[in-house]
Design a protein around this motif. Sequence first.
Motif, mmCIF file in Angstrom:
data_model
loop_
_atom_site.group_PDB
_atom_site.id
_atom_site.type_symbol
_atom_site.label_atom_id
_atom_site.label_comp_id
_atom_site.label_asym_id
_atom_site.label_seq_id
_atom_site.Cartn_x
_atom_site.Cartn_y
_atom_site.Cartn_z
ATOM 1 N N ASP A 120 0.819 -1.218 0.000
ATOM 2 C CA ASP A 120 0.000 0.000 0.000
ATOM 3 C C ASP A 120 0.857 1.274 0.000
ATOM 4 N N ASP A 121 2.194 1.091 -0.116
ATOM 5 C CA ASP A 121 3.089 2.252 -0.103
ATOM 6 C C ASP A 121 3.447 2.627 -1.545
ATOM 7 N N ASP A 122 3.669 3.915 -1.753
ATOM 8 C CA ASP A 122 3.977 4.393 -3.093
ATOM 9 C C ASP A 122 5.395 4.979 -3.086
ATOM 10 N N VAL A 123 6.366 4.175 -3.511
ATOM 11 C CA VAL A 123 7.760 4.629 -3.507
ATOM 12 C C VAL A 123 8.243 4.746 -4.948
ATOM 13 N N ASP A 124 8.794 5.906 -5.269
ATOM 14 C CA ASP A 124 9.255 6.156 -6.628
ATOM 15 C C ASP A 124 10.750 6.487 -6.573
ATOM 16 N N ALA A 125 11.552 5.740 -7.350
ATOM 17 C CA ALA A 125 13.012 5.881 -7.260
ATOM 18 C C ALA A 125 13.461 7.300 -7.604
ATOM 19 N N PHE A 126 12.867 7.894 -8.627
ATOM 20 C CA PHE A 126 13.281 9.243 -9.030
ATOM 21 C C PHE A 126 12.951 10.251 -7.933
ATOM 22 N N ARG A 127 11.728 10.128 -7.385
ATOM 23 C CA ARG A 127 11.309 11.079 -6.337
ATOM 24 C C ARG A 127 12.234 10.985 -5.124
ATOM 25 N N GLU A 128 12.577 9.752 -4.753
ATOM 26 C CA GLU A 128 13.451 9.579 -3.578
ATOM 27 C C GLU A 128 14.864 10.088 -3.867
ATOM 28 N N SER A 129 15.346 9.862 -5.097
ATOM 29 C CA SER A 129 16.706 10.333 -5.388
ATOM 30 C C SER A 129 16.752 11.857 -5.425
ATOM 31 N N MET A 130 15.661 12.490 -5.858
ATOM 32 C CA MET A 130 15.622 13.964 -5.820
ATOM 33 C C MET A 130 15.560 14.459 -4.369
ATOM 34 N N ALA A 131 14.830 13.742 -3.524
ATOM 35 C CA ALA A 131 14.753 14.128 -2.103
ATOM 36 C C ALA A 131 16.146 14.019 -1.471
ATOM 37 N N ILE A 132 16.896 12.993 -1.877
ATOM 38 C CA ILE A 132 18.267 12.824 -1.365
ATOM 39 C C ILE A 132 19.143 13.995 -1.817
ATOM 40 N N ARG A 133 19.008 14.374 -3.077
ATOM 41 C CA ARG A 133 19.814 15.503 -3.581
ATOM 42 C C ARG A 133 19.469 16.794 -2.848
ATOM 43 N N ARG A 134 18.174 17.045 -2.613
ATOM 44 C CA ARG A 134 17.777 18.278 -1.907
ATOM 45 C C ARG A 134 18.325 18.286 -0.487
ATOM 46 N N ALA A 135 18.204 17.128 0.194
ATOM 47 C CA ALA A 135 18.647 17.064 1.592
ATOM 48 C C ALA A 135 20.163 17.223 1.681
#
Length: 145
Positions: A120-135
């Motif tokens: 039921d979780d929605d994990v997207d590799a691109f979205r997470e990698s962008m979050a990593i870059r921002r952080a």
Amino acid sequence: MADDRHFLRLEVVSPDGPVFEGDVAMVVVPALRGEMGILPRHAPTVAQLSVGEMRVKTLDDTWMSFAVAEGFVKVQFDKVIVLADASESAGKIDPARAEEALARAQERLAMLKAGTVPEDDDVDAFRESMAIRRAKNRLKVVHKG
Ligand code: ATP
């Protein structure tokens, strides 16, 4: 006379509202193709911004630092407009929040690679990698400032 101009009007805007507005001596933005330095009388330009640091030289020759997420910069008639998905001055960055965002995104990416994402979780590799870059960028900017 055009040659007398010695400052730029800078406006930095994010979806949350204005981030910075003022007259400055120089702006260095993280353009997609590398750092772009903007001085008065710069040629009219529109460029895409990546996640990175924006440095601003004030009229009294000190440097300010901002974290910038993706967006655009427009330069025309000594006016520099930065429209960014997110932007914070170094002093406004909460490092604990950035550490948490980094850990959360790394964990979600690891779950994706391991195939352990709950159905039921929605994990997207691109979205997470962008979050990593921002952080990571926020942590870089806050630790320099
Ligand atoms: P988080 O998961 O912590 O919200 P994020 O990278 O998803 O991080 P963004 O979508 O880039 O956050 O930004 C959302 C808003 O929160 C923006 O207004 C941004 O300026 C602000 N913001 C995000 N992280 C921080 C931080 N560490 N310190 C200060 N402001 C932050």
